[in-house]
Design an enzyme around this catalytic site. Structure first.
Site, PDB file in Angstrom:
ATOM      1  CD  GLU A 125      -3.137  -1.013   2.116  1.00  0.00           C
ATOM      2  OE1 GLU A 125      -3.069  -0.193   3.047  1.00  0.00           O
ATOM      3  OE2 GLU A 125      -4.113  -1.768   1.947  1.00  0.00           O
ATOM      4  CD  GLU A 178      -3.900  -5.801   3.079  1.00  0.00           C
ATOM      5  OE1 GLU A 178      -4.742  -5.138   3.728  1.00  0.00           O
ATOM      6  OE2 GLU A 178      -2.685  -5.546   3.074  1.00  0.00           O
TER       7      GLU A 178
HETATM    8  O1  AHR Z   1      -5.075  -5.836   7.043  1.00  0.00           O
HETATM    9  C1  AHR Z   1      -4.947  -4.701   7.844  1.00  0.00           C
HETATM   10  C2  AHR Z   1      -4.257  -3.562   7.117  1.00  0.00           C
HETATM   11  O2  AHR Z   1      -5.089  -3.110   6.092  1.00  0.00           O
HETATM   12  C3  AHR Z   1      -2.966  -3.892   6.429  1.00  0.00           C
HETATM   13  O3  AHR Z   1      -1.866  -3.808   7.282  1.00  0.00           O
HETATM   14  C4  AHR Z   1      -2.876  -2.827   5.378  1.00  0.00           C
HETATM   15  O4  AHR Z   1      -2.155  -3.250   4.257  1.00  0.00           O
HETATM   16  C5  AHR Z   1      -4.319  -2.483   5.075  1.00  0.00           C
HETATM   17  O5  AHR Z   1      -4.550  -1.133   5.088  1.00  0.00           O
END
Ligand code: AHR
Length: 493
Positions: free
Chosen positions: A172, A290
């Site tokens: 990210e 994610e």
């Molecule tokens: O999964 C929790 C967080 O969400 C992770 O660390 C990040 O990559 C995202 O913003």
């Protein structure tokens, strides 16, 4: 309500890559410490890993686990987590404002991954660090030469390389919250040079570059174009991240799977746009590394007491309606299997997770465990492009959302046709009429249903309110899908 599902053997999306059933363990809250690792727990093995958690993970048959973050990785020095445990430093983690003891690092995690019967998807730090530490890390993990970092691994007790095949170029990096956040141009250059050196050291690996951390980011789209422009020849996948919450009522919440579908298609289009611009033969596929429901515990780290070790953070308690959306999102991932080759349910234990633990106590299954488990165990083979027809309702954007959310997987090896079907209607049962073209010798042998009258039902330590039941099979070609229910139908030869 009546709906129809026409399944034609000749119409296929493509072969599904099992890695779409991946998950994620970050050094965050109680994911690692008191999640997968708790040496004083009664079920702990010789390395301190919780056996009760391992057996739940083994029930899920998770093909890959992303590690060690997440936001955490952008401030992580991987050398802190190797070798003699008594010499490992305690450090401030600026991603979650906690203390990292470094009792677990890659030395331990690769051992845990073997016991969890899974592969590691390793992320490198492109926040505070860059190509230099990434090249040292890959030599430590995968190196076979008689050189410093490969020898350091041997000295630490691991003669055989860890053989990690899938690597993420940071996490990210478009987000302001990221430790050493970068502009698209800055990230693209760093990712390109890191990708080059990683592949020079181990040409057998695959690489994932960071896409946007959400499709609502102000740089969305342009970020992807810039990153692809630079990295195209060196990477294999572009990442997507997305978390949904019930902000506008349940009907709209269950429509978020269609938002995920649009997101995937937009990013695939951008990849193809850059492919055309570069006149390249190579397609960049997608890593949805994610995804989940997450809203109740968002931004929790901001109000939590700072500098605790393994605090209770992001411990979202999942409801039955969350399980319905997770089921729909899994169908979306399956239906896009021609482009999405990797996906990670974020995360696996305690932190926005299907598995919860009590320190020193029990481990149990959250509601979302079940659709995830059935998809992973039964959703293997080729995904069919089906003709599904049902009534519609409107999402907040004014999109037509079909009440029926479905995906169909042809598992040739087992001679099974597996239908995942969610009835998104909140008040009407659905009569699903199934017609088969090319599968005339198949008939329904199993109907698993996930249903609860109460959309807010949760699973607690000693009381599981949301669990699957096996329904009786009626003769005929139609199946009843209860109002707001998730279902798996297995047809066999
Ligand atoms: O999964 C929790 C967080 O969400 C992770 O660390 C990040 O990559 C995202 O913003």
């Amino acid at each position: 309500m009546k709906s129809t599902l026409k399944i034609d053997k000749s119409k296929r999306v493509g072969a599904l890559d099992r890695r779409i059933y991946g998950s994620f363990i970050e050094h965050l809250g109680r994911a690692v410490y008191n999640g997968i690792y708790e040496p004083t727990h009664k079920s702990a093995d010789d390395k301190g890993f919780r056996g009760d958690v391992l057996s739940l993970i083994n029930e899920l048959n998770v093909p890959i686990v992303r590690y060690p973050g997440g936001n955490f990785v952008s401030g992580y020095n991987w050398e802190d987590g190797i070798g003699d445990k008594s010499k490992r430093p305690r450090k401030l983690d600026l991603a979650w404002f906690t203390i990292e003891t470094n009792e677990v690092g890659i030395d331990e995690f690769q051992e845990w991954a073997k016991r969890a019967n899974t592969d590691i998807m390793m992320a490198v730090n492109l926040g505070t660090r860059g190509a230099d530490s990434a090249r040292e890390l890959i030599e430590y993990c995968n190196g076979e030469t008689d050189t410093y970092f490969a020898n350091l691994r041997r000295k630490n007790g691991f003669d055989k390389p860890f053989g990690i095949k899938l690597w993420c170029l940071g996490n990210e990096m478009d987000g302001w919250w990221q430790i050493c956040h970068k502009t698209a141009e800055e990230y693209a250059r760093e990712a390109t040079e890191t990708a080059k050196v990683l592949k020079w050291i181990d040409p057998s690996i695959e690489l994932v570059a960071c896409g946007s951390s959400d499709h609502n980011m102000p740089t969305y789209g342009e970020w992807e174009r810039t990153v692809l422009d630079h990295t195209y020849d060196y990477i294999d996948y572009l990442s997507l991240h997305c978390y949904y919450g019930n902000y506008n009522g349940t009907a709209d919440f269950l429509a978020r799977a269609e938002d995920m579908d649009r997101f995937i298609k937009e990013i695939a289009d951008i990849c193809d746009e850059v492919k055309a611009k570069k006149n390249s033969d190579k397609a960049i596929n997608l890593s949805f590394d994610e995804w989940n429901v997450w809203y109740r515990t968002k931004d929790e780290e901001k109000s939590a007491e700072k500098w605790q070790i393994a605090p209770h953070l992001l411990e979202e308690k999942y409801t039955f309606e969350d399980a319905l959306l997770v089921g729909c999102m899994l169908s979306t991932l399956q239906n896009n299997c021609d482009r999405v080759k990797i996906a990670c349910l974020a995360q696996l234990v305690n932190v926005i997770a299907p598995i919860m633990t009590e320190n020193g106590g029990d481990a149990w299954k959250q509601t979302i465990f079940y659709p995830y488990m059935y998809a992973s165990l039964y959703g293997n083979g080729e995904v069919l492009s089906v003709n599904a027809s049902s009534d519609f309702y409107k999402s907040k954007e004014g999109w037509d959302i079909p009440y029926l959310c479905t995906s169909v997987v042809d598992n040739k090896e087992k001679g099974e046709l597996v239908i995942f079907a969610t009835n998104r209607s909140l008040d009407e049962d659905m009569e699903l009429e199934i017609s088969l073209d090319g599968y005339e010798d198949y008939s329904l042998v199993k109907h698993i249903e996930l249903y609860n009258d109460d959309l807010d039902a949760t699973n607690e330590r000693h009381s599981e309110r949301v669990f699957p039941t096996e329904r009786a099979i009626d003769a005929g070609s139609s199946v009843k899908l209860k109002k707001h229910s998730w279902n798996m139908l297995i047809l066999k030869k």
